[in-house]
Design a protein around this motif. Structure first.
Motif, PDB file in Angstrom:
ATOM      1  N   THR A 103      -3.960  -5.305  -1.910  1.00  6.35           N
ATOM      2  CA  THR A 103      -2.701  -4.575  -2.075  1.00  6.35           C
ATOM      3  C   THR A 103      -1.517  -5.469  -1.728  1.00  6.35           C
ATOM      4  O   THR A 103      -0.406  -4.986  -1.552  1.00  6.35           O
ATOM      5  CB  THR A 103      -2.694  -3.311  -1.193  1.00  6.35           C
ATOM      6  OG1 THR A 103      -3.080  -3.698   0.134  1.00  6.35           O
ATOM      7  CG2 THR A 103      -3.672  -2.276  -1.711  1.00  6.35           C
ATOM      8  N   THR A 109       7.906   9.440  -6.747  1.00  5.21           N
ATOM      9  CA  THR A 109       7.557   8.572  -7.873  1.00  5.21           C
ATOM     10  C   THR A 109       8.546   8.853  -9.009  1.00  5.21           C
ATOM     11  O   THR A 109       8.595   9.968  -9.531  1.00  5.21           O
ATOM     12  CB  THR A 109       6.118   8.867  -8.355  1.00  5.21           C
ATOM     13  OG1 THR A 109       5.230   8.723  -7.248  1.00  5.21           O
ATOM     14  CG2 THR A 109       5.717   7.915  -9.477  1.00  5.21           C
ATOM     15  N   SER A 158       0.814  -1.230   0.000  1.00  5.28           N
ATOM     16  CA  SER A 158       0.000   0.000   0.000  1.00  5.28           C
ATOM     17  C   SER A 158       0.840   1.268   0.000  1.00  5.28           C
ATOM     18  O   SER A 158       0.467   2.266  -0.624  1.00  5.28           O
ATOM     19  CB  SER A 158      -0.898   0.052   1.242  1.00  5.28           C
ATOM     20  OG  SER A 158      -1.700  -1.075   1.311  1.00  5.28           O
ATOM     21  N   ALA A 211       0.086   4.486  -5.888  1.00  2.81           N
ATOM     22  CA  ALA A 211      -0.478   5.822  -6.034  1.00  2.81           C
ATOM     23  C   ALA A 211      -1.827   5.848  -5.311  1.00  2.81           C
ATOM     24  O   ALA A 211      -2.590   4.883  -5.379  1.00  2.81           O
ATOM     25  CB  ALA A 211      -0.647   6.165  -7.506  1.00  2.81           C
ATOM     26  N   SER A 212      -2.111   6.939  -4.613  1.00  2.00           N
ATOM     27  CA  SER A 212      -3.371   7.007  -3.869  1.00  2.00           C
ATOM     28  C   SER A 212      -4.546   6.945  -4.834  1.00  2.00           C
ATOM     29  O   SER A 212      -4.424   7.239  -6.019  1.00  2.00           O
ATOM     30  CB  SER A 212      -3.417   8.291  -3.042  1.00  2.00           C
ATOM     31  OG  SER A 212      -2.966   9.367  -3.824  1.00  2.00           O
ATOM     32  N   ASN A 213      -5.706   6.525  -4.328  1.00  4.34           N
ATOM     33  CA  ASN A 213      -6.937   6.409  -5.122  1.00  4.34           C
ATOM     34  C   ASN A 213      -6.830   5.391  -6.250  1.00  4.34           C
ATOM     35  O   ASN A 213      -7.436   5.546  -7.298  1.00  4.34           O
ATOM     36  CB  ASN A 213      -7.330   7.758  -5.761  1.00  4.34           C
ATOM     37  CG  ASN A 213      -7.407   8.854  -4.726  1.00  4.34           C
ATOM     38  OD1 ASN A 213      -7.884   8.618  -3.617  1.00  4.34           O
ATOM     39  ND2 ASN A 213      -6.938  10.032  -5.081  1.00  4.34           N
ATOM     40  N   SER A 214      -6.021   4.370  -6.058  1.00  5.80           N
ATOM     41  CA  SER A 214      -5.898   3.372  -7.110  1.00  5.80           C
ATOM     42  C   SER A 214      -7.057   2.388  -7.078  1.00  5.80           C
ATOM     43  O   SER A 214      -7.407   1.799  -8.093  1.00  5.80           O
ATOM     44  CB  SER A 214      -4.594   2.589  -6.972  1.00  5.80           C
ATOM     45  OG  SER A 214      -3.512   3.485  -6.970  1.00  5.80           O
ATOM     46  N   LYS A 266       2.160   1.073   5.450  1.00  7.60           N
ATOM     47  CA  LYS A 266       1.080   1.039   4.438  1.00  7.60           C
ATOM     48  C   LYS A 266       0.630   2.448   4.058  1.00  7.60           C
ATOM     49  O   LYS A 266      -0.522   2.654   3.672  1.00  7.60           O
ATOM     50  CB  LYS A 266      -0.130   0.225   4.930  1.00  7.60           C
ATOM     51  CG  LYS A 266       0.212  -1.203   5.286  1.00  7.60           C
ATOM     52  CD  LYS A 266      -1.031  -1.978   5.696  1.00  7.60           C
ATOM     53  CE  LYS A 266      -0.636  -3.267   6.403  1.00  7.60           C
ATOM     54  NZ  LYS A 266      -1.788  -3.957   7.006  1.00  7.60           N
ATOM     55  N   ASN A 267       1.535   3.394   4.205  1.00  2.66           N
ATOM     56  CA  ASN A 267       1.172   4.791   3.997  1.00  2.66           C
ATOM     57  C   ASN A 267       2.063   5.401   2.918  1.00  2.66           C
ATOM     58  O   ASN A 267       3.271   5.523   3.096  1.00  2.66           O
ATOM     59  CB  ASN A 267       1.356   5.549   5.328  1.00  2.66           C
ATOM     60  CG  ASN A 267       0.785   6.951   5.257  1.00  2.66           C
ATOM     61  OD1 ASN A 267       0.746   7.561   4.175  1.00  2.66           O
ATOM     62  ND2 ASN A 267       0.344   7.459   6.389  1.00  2.66           N
ATOM     63  N   ARG A 268       1.435   5.787   1.819  1.00  2.00           N
ATOM     64  CA  ARG A 268       2.170   6.334   0.682  1.00  2.00           C
ATOM     65  C   ARG A 268       3.100   7.490   1.076  1.00  2.00           C
ATOM     66  O   ARG A 268       4.167   7.662   0.497  1.00  2.00           O
ATOM     67  CB  ARG A 268       1.166   6.798  -0.390  1.00  2.00           C
ATOM     68  CG  ARG A 268       1.762   7.605  -1.548  1.00  2.00           C
ATOM     69  CD  ARG A 268       2.622   6.730  -2.437  1.00  2.00           C
ATOM     70  NE  ARG A 268       3.348   7.492  -3.457  1.00  2.00           N
ATOM     71  CZ  ARG A 268       4.553   8.019  -3.301  1.00  2.00           C
ATOM     72  NH1 ARG A 268       5.191   7.916  -2.113  1.00  2.00           N
ATOM     73  NH2 ARG A 268       5.151   8.657  -4.277  1.00  2.00           N
ATOM     74  N   ARG A 269       2.692   8.289   2.066  1.00  2.00           N
ATOM     75  CA  ARG A 269       3.473   9.465   2.434  1.00  2.00           C
ATOM     76  C   ARG A 269       4.861   9.129   2.970  1.00  2.00           C
ATOM     77  O   ARG A 269       5.759   9.965   2.947  1.00  2.00           O
ATOM     78  CB  ARG A 269       2.730  10.296   3.482  1.00  2.00           C
ATOM     79  CG  ARG A 269       1.595  11.117   2.890  1.00  2.00           C
ATOM     80  CD  ARG A 269       1.038  12.028   3.944  1.00  2.00           C
ATOM     81  NE  ARG A 269       0.568  11.244   5.098  1.00  2.00           N
ATOM     82  CZ  ARG A 269       0.488  11.686   6.345  1.00  2.00           C
ATOM     83  NH1 ARG A 269       0.862  12.917   6.628  1.00  2.00           N
ATOM     84  NH2 ARG A 269       0.039  10.918   7.312  1.00  2.00           N
TER      85      ARG A 269
END
Lengths: 244, 244
Positions: free
Chosen positions: A166, A231, A154, A158-161, A223-226
């Motif tokens: 995951t 990218t 996760s 990319a967020s909102n995928s 599990k946090n994109r931040r």
């Protein structure tokens, strides 16, 4: 009715990506248009997955159903006669009527190319990620090992995928130095949206000492994109092979 | 007044070539325009030699006289800020006021890349000569040896070139296979107009058995362009290095 499997190479620079979109020219649209011209049929070309604008393919796979009388192995030549030169069908073959390029894929191999030099190389500008900094390659190699295996990725999506699951398994991940290029090969049972590019971007951040290699397990667990790195841009990414 | 030597890389695809022309955008014009923007001066940029439309450079050399106060080694960064991405200055340095990129050159190295495969590769379409035939590589290697040494290369010069002397010395000429690519390296004290491309085209004809390798000495002796093979296209050619 027969089912035709195509193996496709393309340079993604001048397309909005694999998938048809309202505005912009896509690889899928170009090939469907060529099939229409060759067979007279409006087909639905099913790709193994999308690639973004600027991403290249050495072995994308797609399939379509057709009633054409053209021998399957000749279809590639007929399509190449019509397609622009930055898209080539390198294989066309008849497959089982139930074969589905996306659902039946059991794995994929990608390549990612970095050009590491103070000044960009004009010959690579659409084919590699130019990073004008020195890297700690040993630290990057240490970091790469943490990605191998089955994980919830996760943090590298990319967020909102909107992926259902995951969890993915990465089987192979290695780096080869070729002159002034770093070539990463990554292979797994599937990849989330932008997953390869976020993994590579994070590795570049490790190489530049923004992260330590041993932070990778914690980033995965978050599990946090931040918490992951940037990218990496599309021009360094190549879809090399789809496994069935 | 100081004399600045530039080392330049470019992708030739989108230019009419090195030299300024009335119609069409040239590498020389782009760099002169960037120098004007950086220094305020209208300079005459002297290149080591022309390259044709579509020919690439990894190490083209040019020089110009200037009164700029920008430190010589910083000029490359100033120019790269302005130049399009398919042209990069990789080195800028002060040289003797009498240094002349063309007159002082004592040799050049070129690379020529052939992609040998039934179907073209979209990633190489601007970077290699696609030859969709099988080659007799041993016969080509035999043919290559006949070019080494000092010869009158009139048979391997585009007609109407108007060179003063057509005698040139080739010091090195070798072939490396890299996956599906054939990479030729050729080095000599100078090359006539289209000479590398006609030599490569003739070798391709040898590889396809239109000529035998031992016909090469006779073709050279004929001094007649008609007896040599076809002119290989520009996209496979790279100016690698200029020797002083």
């Amino acid at each position: 009715m027969i089912n035709i499997k195509l193996t496709i190479q393309y340079e993604g620079t001048n397309y909005c990506g694999w998938q048809k979109q309202k505005n912009g020219n896509s690889i899928q649209k170009e090939i469907e248009r060529a099939i229409k011209e060759v067979t007279g049929e409006n087909v639905n070309l099913i790709g193994s997955g999308r690639t973004d604008k600027g991403v290249h393919a050495i072995g994308q796979v797609a399939n379509f159903l057709t009633n054409t009388s053209i021998p399957p192995d000749r279809i590639k030549f007929a399509l190449n006669n019509i397609l622009p030169e930055d898209i080539r069908i390198i294989e066309s073959e008849e497959v089982n009527i139930n074969f589905h390029s996306r659902y039946d894929a059991i794995g994929k191999r990608y390549k990612y190319v970095i050009y590491s030099s103070q000044i960009g190389n004009p010959l690579y500008r659409n084919f590699a990620y130019h990073v004008p900094f020195a890297f700690d390659i040993e630290e990057m190699k240490k970091a790469m090992k943490f990605f191998i295996g089955t994980h919830d990725f996760s943090a590298f999506m990319a967020s909102n995928s909107g992926a259902k699951s995951t969890i993915r398994t990465i089987d192979k991940f290695f780096l080869e130095k070729k002159d002034d290029l770093m070539v990463f090969t990554i292979e797994g049972n599937g990849f989330l949206y932008n997953m390869v590019r976020i993994i590579i971007g994070t590795l570049v951040d490790v190489g530049r000492k923004r992260f330590k290699s041993d932070e990778i397990p914690h980033i995965i667990k978050s599990k946090n994109r931040r918490f992951a790195g940037h990218t990496a841009p599309p021009e360094g990414l190549y879809l090399v092979k789809v496994f069935y």
